[in-house]
Design an enzyme around this catalytic site. Structure first.
Site, PDB file in Angstrom:
ATOM      1  N   ILE A  55       3.140   4.501  -0.284  1.00  0.00           N
ATOM      2  CA  ILE A  55       4.282   4.909  -1.096  1.00  0.00           C
ATOM      3  C   ILE A  55       4.926   3.712  -1.784  1.00  0.00           C
ATOM      4  CG2 ILE A  55       6.591   5.940  -1.013  1.00  0.00           C
ATOM      5  CD1 ILE A  55       5.564   7.704   1.297  1.00  0.00           C
ATOM      6  N   SER A  74       0.851  -1.191   0.000  1.00  0.00           N
ATOM      7  CA  SER A  74       0.000   0.000   0.000  1.00  0.00           C
ATOM      8  C   SER A  74       0.884   1.236   0.000  1.00  0.00           C
ATOM      9  CB  SER A  74      -0.929   0.016   1.227  1.00  0.00           C
ATOM     10  OG  SER A  74      -0.170   0.103   2.420  1.00  0.00           O
ATOM     11  N   TYR A  97       9.044   8.889  16.251  1.00  0.00           N
ATOM     12  CA  TYR A  97       9.112   8.807  14.794  1.00  0.00           C
ATOM     13  C   TYR A  97      10.194   9.734  14.253  1.00  0.00           C
ATOM     14  CZ  TYR A  97       7.656   9.252   9.907  1.00  0.00           C
ATOM     15  OH  TYR A  97       7.623   9.282   8.533  1.00  0.00           O
TER      16      TYR A  97
END
Length: 332
Positions: A57, A55, A200
């Site tokens: 990118i 899915s 992140y």
């Protein structure tokens, strides 16, 4: 007179550069190579190994490559989604690819011990791998001081350590064959310290450290290293994001009205990066590209501007929503 001409030239250059940065959906180097550089079709017949290919990118990049006859290794956990992407790749290739030219690997990046096996399967199937594109990963929305330590660990296991391990396997293989190309999906959060994504952002800065170190170490040794830095893209990435609590997903999906790159456009820009072997590429809709240029090259202006507009504005640029929405999501 000479200094006047030079001054006018520098001023005109600055104005033109600023306008182009504001108009482009990627950094100006990538925009230049899209128009004047090597086309994606130059990779025809090459083998590209893509993780996180089911899915987002990864899928968008696979489609852009398949359209140009690039052979693919599609790796991810969800077998049904991999089959769907494979079928789309075959259809969009218009006969340039056969079923044998798209290999599916149901692979969990967190299963570190399986990496060598899956990479070997790709080499055995095609006889060769030319490019490894590390795309698997997850994002995060959380308040920095409330993030549980295990969240930091889990995010680094997926976004950093699994990527580094698979890349090490690929680099050893490329060393043995004399050349190769490794690429990784980072983020604009790996270039600028963004708010409410501490783990992140840290993981993406770590990716830059690892891959920039690799590039420097292998200078002159026929190994290309590319770091790809997207901003917001229309994928399921946001809803699947980590939060500050173990086991809890963010659960808020991107809205159709959000300002985000499409999956297809982001994938095309990724494929152009691979075809031109660029060191680093940024891609996002206005105003995130000029915002990133300012943060990197004019940090004092960036800091002053951020104080004026506030951190909530930066969060809105990223998610097209305010901090209150994130706070409510964490309560549910």
């Amino acid at each position: 007179m000479l200094f006047t001409i030079i001054g006018v030239g520098v001023f005109a250059y600055g104005i033109i550069y600023t306008i182009l940065v504001c108009l482009a959906d990627c950094d100006l180097q990538l925009a230049f190579f899209e128009r004047f550089g090597k086309k994606i079709r130059n990779l025809k017949g090459k083998v590209v190994f893509i993780t996180g290919a089911s899915s987002g990118i990864g899928e968008g990049t696979a489609l852009a490559l398949a359209k140009n006859g690039v052979k693919l290794v599609l790796a991810a956990r969800r077998l049904a989604e991999l089959e769907r992407v494979k079928q789309k790749c075959l259809e969009i290739s218009n006969g340039l690819l056969t079923s044998e030219d798209v290999l599916i690997l149901q692979m969990d990046m967190l299963d570190i011990k399986s990496h060598q096996k899956y990479f070997d399967l790709a080499v055995q199937h095609f006889g060769n791998v030319d490019i490894l594109f590390n795309n698997a990963g997850r994002s995060q929305r959380a308040t920095w001081e409330n993030i549980e330590l295990d969240i930091h660990k889990q995010l680094f296991e997926l976004n950093v350590f699994s990527v580094v391990n698979l890349t090490s396997i690929a680099v050893r293989y490329f060393n043995s064959k004399g050349s190769g190309h490794v690429a990784v999906t980072s983020s604009l959060a790996g270039v600028v310290g963004v708010p409410f994504s501490g783990s992140y952002t840290g993981s993406k800065h770590a990716i830059h450290g690892f891959f920039n170190s690799l590039r420097t170490e292998k200078t002159g040794k026929n190994l290309t290293v590319s770091i790809i830095c997207p901003g917001p893209v229309f994928t399921n990435f946001l809803s699947e994001s980590f939060t500050e609590t173990v086991g809890k997903k963010y659960g808020i999906s991107a809205k159709p009205t959000d300002r985000r790159l499409t999956m297809e456009r982001c994938g095309e820009l990724c494929a152009i990066t691979l075809a031109n072997q660029l060191d680093e590429s940024w891609m996002a809709l206005f105003p995130l590209i000029p915002f990133t240029y300012t943060a990197v090259y004019f940090p004092l202006i960036f800091k002053t501007t951020l104080k004026i507009v506030g951190v909530n504005t930066l969060f809105k640029l990223r998610d097209s929503s305010d901090i209150q929405l994130m706070t409510e999501a964490k309560k549910n």
